[in-house]
Design an enzyme around this catalytic site. Structure first.
Site, PDB file in Angstrom:
ATOM      1  N   LYS A 251     -20.786  17.945   9.372  1.00 48.01           N
ATOM      2  CA  LYS A 251     -19.689  18.456  10.327  1.00 48.01           C
ATOM      3  C   LYS A 251     -19.088  16.953  11.168  1.00 48.01           C
ATOM      4  CE  LYS A 251     -16.271  20.721  12.017  1.00 48.01           C
ATOM      5  NZ  LYS A 251     -15.159  20.839  11.081  1.00 48.01           N
TER       6      LYS A 251
ATOM      7  N   SER B 261       0.871  -1.301   0.035  1.00 46.29           N
ATOM      8  CA  SER B 261       0.134   0.021  -0.020  1.00 46.29           C
ATOM      9  C   SER B 261       1.064   1.250   0.092  1.00 46.29           C
ATOM     10  CB  SER B 261      -1.081   0.031   1.221  1.00 46.29           C
ATOM     11  OG  SER B 261      -2.067   0.694   1.059  1.00 46.29           O
TER      12      SER B 261
END
Length: 306
Positions: A178, A126
């Site tokens: 949020k 990765s």
């Protein structure tokens, strides 16, 4: 407390302070790491890759911080005696930001005329593979686990647990998104699309790094980049690495690339352990510590990871 104990503690304190003072003063502002002529630097990238400084624990576990590696790469660039760098990588990956920052500094080092070779040990997957693609050449242990080209983000739904224990969360927010990823409520379809957009954008950047670094067509990269891991030998067959071998062969390969005759001098820039960080020991002009934890924790929920 006896006088002998007091004296012993005082002496130990003076010794520790002296070591720290000497370390802080060593190579202050210097352009050299003390390497012999025609040397190769060995830099470790171990554990989770994050943005910030490297950190460790009492057990010896480490996280590689981008800023720590950047400082090491710059030391290698500024020392005229160091002709090339071997990155000894043993990492499952990390954050996109940390991988990008290290990769960009590797490109700057290469632009200065120095060669960089990645050596993959047990794991270089990765984000660690992202970093490897920015080097001049990749040498993989035949048994290494590499690839895992992709991005992942995870959240946890604890609503059922909260209901059982009687926990109710009150949220006050400035906008509807949020608290995206909150464990106390469902993710809306719109938020799922936002999250997926973040993942897709990071994934495209990853694909570009691989395609450019491996000189490979994007279509082929996409076919290989479904998140699977490859052994070193498998990676060689599909073009994700340049050769298989061990660390010594990676060092010898680097020496040939930079024109070093015979056995090269190797300057080890690591690894770092807990006590290095605790004492702030400065080796070859590089300050380790006293920070014990990285600036960014890659395991934080709702954070993209490579």
């Amino acid at each position: 407390m006896s006088k002998r104990k007091i004296v012993t503690i005082a002496i130990l304190g003076v010794v520790v302070i002296s070591l720290i003072a000497a370390a802080l003063g060593q190579n202050n502002g210097a352009k050299t790491t003390g390497a012999a002529e025609d040397s190769i630097a060995l830099i470790d990238i171990s554990g989770m890759i994050v943005s910030g400084t490297s950190g460790g624990s009492f057990t010896g576990d480490v996280m590689t911080g981008s800023q720590t590696v950047i400082e090491q790469l710059r030391q290698a660039k500024d020392d005229p005696n160091i002709k090339g760098v071997v990155l000894r990588i043993n990492s499952p990956g990390g954050t996109p930001a940390g991988s990008l920052e290290i990769g960009n500094e590797i490109k700057r080092l290469r632009q200065s005329g120095k060669k960089v070779v990645a050596y993959m040990a047990e794991t270089a997957a990765s984000g660690a593979y992202w970093i490897s693609c920015e080097t001049d050449r990749i040498v993989a242990n035949p048994t290494t686990m590499t690839g895992s080209i992709g991005v992942i983000m995870q959240t946890v739904d604890l609503q059922g647990l909260y209901d059982k224990v009687g926990v109710e969360q009150k949220v006050f927010k400035s906008g509807p998104h949020k608290d995206m990823g909150s464990e106390a409520r469902d993710i809306t379809p719109e938020e799922a699309a936002i999250f997926q957009g973040l993942i897709d954008d990071s994934y495209e950047q990853f694909l570009e790094v691989v395609a450019n670094g491996r000189n490979m067509e994007m279509e082929k990269v996409r076919a290989l980049a479904d998140g699977r891991v490859y052994s070193g030998r498998q990676a060689l067959k599909v073009g994700l690495v340049d050769q298989v071998g061990d660390l010594q062969q990676a060092i010898e390969t680097t020496a040939k690339m930079v024109g070093i005759k015979g056995e090269p001098q190797v300057v080890n820039f690591g690894p770092k352990n807990f006590w290095d960080q605790l004492l702030g020991v400065k080796l070859m002009g590089l300050q380790y510590g006293p920070q014990l934890l990285p600036a960014v924790v890659a395991e934080q929920l709702a954070m993209p990871k490579l």
